[in-house]
Design an enzyme around this catalytic site. Structure first.
Site, PDB file in Angstrom:
ATOM      1  N   ASP A 186       0.873  -1.169   0.000  1.00 51.32           N
ATOM      2  CA  ASP A 186       0.000   0.000   0.000  1.00 51.32           C
ATOM      3  C   ASP A 186       0.909   1.217   0.000  1.00 51.32           C
ATOM      4  O   ASP A 186       1.555   1.513   1.015  1.00 51.32           O
ATOM      5  CB  ASP A 186      -0.899  -0.006   1.240  1.00 51.32           C
ATOM      6  CG  ASP A 186      -1.839   1.194   1.303  1.00 51.32           C
ATOM      7  OD1 ASP A 186      -1.670   2.139   0.505  1.00 51.32           O
ATOM      8  OD2 ASP A 186      -2.733   1.199   2.165  1.00 51.32           O
ATOM      9  N   TYR A 220      -5.227  16.069 -10.330  1.00 55.71           N
ATOM     10  CA  TYR A 220      -4.435  15.023 -10.972  1.00 55.71           C
ATOM     11  C   TYR A 220      -3.200  15.621 -11.642  1.00 55.71           C
ATOM     12  O   TYR A 220      -2.079  15.131 -11.470  1.00 55.71           O
ATOM     13  CB  TYR A 220      -5.289  14.282 -11.998  1.00 55.71           C
ATOM     14  CG  TYR A 220      -4.572  13.170 -12.717  1.00 55.71           C
ATOM     15  CD1 TYR A 220      -4.397  11.929 -12.110  1.00 55.71           C
ATOM     16  CD2 TYR A 220      -4.067  13.351 -14.005  1.00 55.71           C
ATOM     17  CE1 TYR A 220      -3.737  10.896 -12.759  1.00 55.71           C
ATOM     18  CE2 TYR A 220      -3.402  12.327 -14.661  1.00 55.71           C
ATOM     19  CZ  TYR A 220      -3.241  11.103 -14.041  1.00 55.71           C
ATOM     20  OH  TYR A 220      -2.578  10.086 -14.691  1.00 55.71           O
TER      21      TYR A 220
END
Length: 298
Positions: free
Chosen positions: A68, A160
């Site tokens: 992760d 983004y």
């Protein structure tokens, strides 16, 4: 075609999209691939099972690794597990990413942090864990999966684009700082190819502010979808990106370019011109500051 010089590769975000394609491509070319996925017992259990089945069916040197990228302990454990298992680590591909697509006004600072946690700080965590091993070896490569949006910011893509611009800056800093230790840091910058990242975009939680952009945003999304569908043949398949990543993995040490563009001709030419000017400008400014000798450009 199988590589004559197999590399040990860690790739994050290997469950789908560019990550999945690159994982399969590299494994089939004879590389030892550690496919990094998070939540192996939950949402990514089917993807992990598919990758394990593929490895068994085709006798590939492919292992699934839980990681992760938003968790320091998970990243450290994954890199330790990999290096103890493989005894080496040649290439890291930082591919894990999310897309928060919507009007900036409707996002909270906490949501913005989530965007950067994966796209930018995720690469920082993984590389910080891997660099000591690469330095000890005296060689290695860090490959970041960036985006053309790092150089330009279209509407409703601000978070983004900002996260990818930050990733580009980190890549360039690593490129110069790590070169004396035999470690290459490079970035691949794809255009908007058909993957699931767009369809899984995280919309803002503030529905009231989001609604203010309703008609404009709906029209914007419709135009993008329609244009992408009409131009699918011109843009080409997402495998162009995985093939380019495979080429970077197999490029001899010291020969990888800082930036690799994968885009349709018109977009490629426009961004390539920006790249050239940016490199020239950096050299001029660094020389003027008396630090030109520290750049890994010459």
């Amino acid at each position: 075609m199988r590589s004559t010089d197999p590399r040990t590769v860690l790739i994050t975000g290997a469950s789908s999209g560019f990550g999945r394609l690159t994982t399969e491509t590299l494994a089939r070319r004879g590389h030892r691939v550690f496919a990094g996925l998070r939540d192996l017992e939950g949402r990514n259990q089917p993807a992990a099972a598919e990758l394990r089945a593929l490895a068994q069916a085709e006798q590939l040197d492919l292992q699934v690794l839980e990681i992760d990228v938003t968790d320091d302990a998970s990243v450290a454990a994954a890199v330790l597990d990999l290096t103890e298992t493989a005894g080496r680590l040649d290439v890291v591909i930082n591919n894990a990413g999310r897309n928060f697509a919507g009007p900036l006004e409707a996002y909270t600072a906490a949501e913005a942090q989530q965007q950067f946690e994966v796209n930018t700080l995720g690469a920082l965590r993984v590389n910080n864990a891997a660099i000591p091993y690469l330095r000890a070896q005296g060689h290695g490569a860090l490959i970041q999966v960036g985006s053309l949006s790092a150089w330009l910011t279209p509407p409703f893509n601000g978070l983004y684009a900002a996260s990818k611009a930050a990733l580009r800056s980190l890549t360039e800093a690593w490129h110069h700082e790590l070169a004396p230790y035999g470690i290459e840091s490079v970035i691949i910058e794809p255009a908007s190819y058909p993957t699931n990242i767009g369809g899984n975009a995280a919309m803002p939680a503030d529905q009231e502010r989001l609604a203010l952009y309703g008609e404009t945003l709906n029209s914007f999304v419709s135009d993008i979808v329609r244009h992408s569908t009409e131009q699918a043949d011109r843009i080409g398949p997402a495998s162009q990106v995985s093939d380019a990543l495979a080429t970077l993995v197999e490029t001899p040490q010291g020969k990888r370019p800082l930036r690799t563009l994968v885009a349709p001709k018109a977009q490629f030419s426009a961004i390539e011109a920006v790249h050239e000017k940016a490199t020239e400008a950096l050299q001029v400014v660094a020389d003027d500051m008396g630090i030109g000798a520290y750049l890994a450009l010459r």
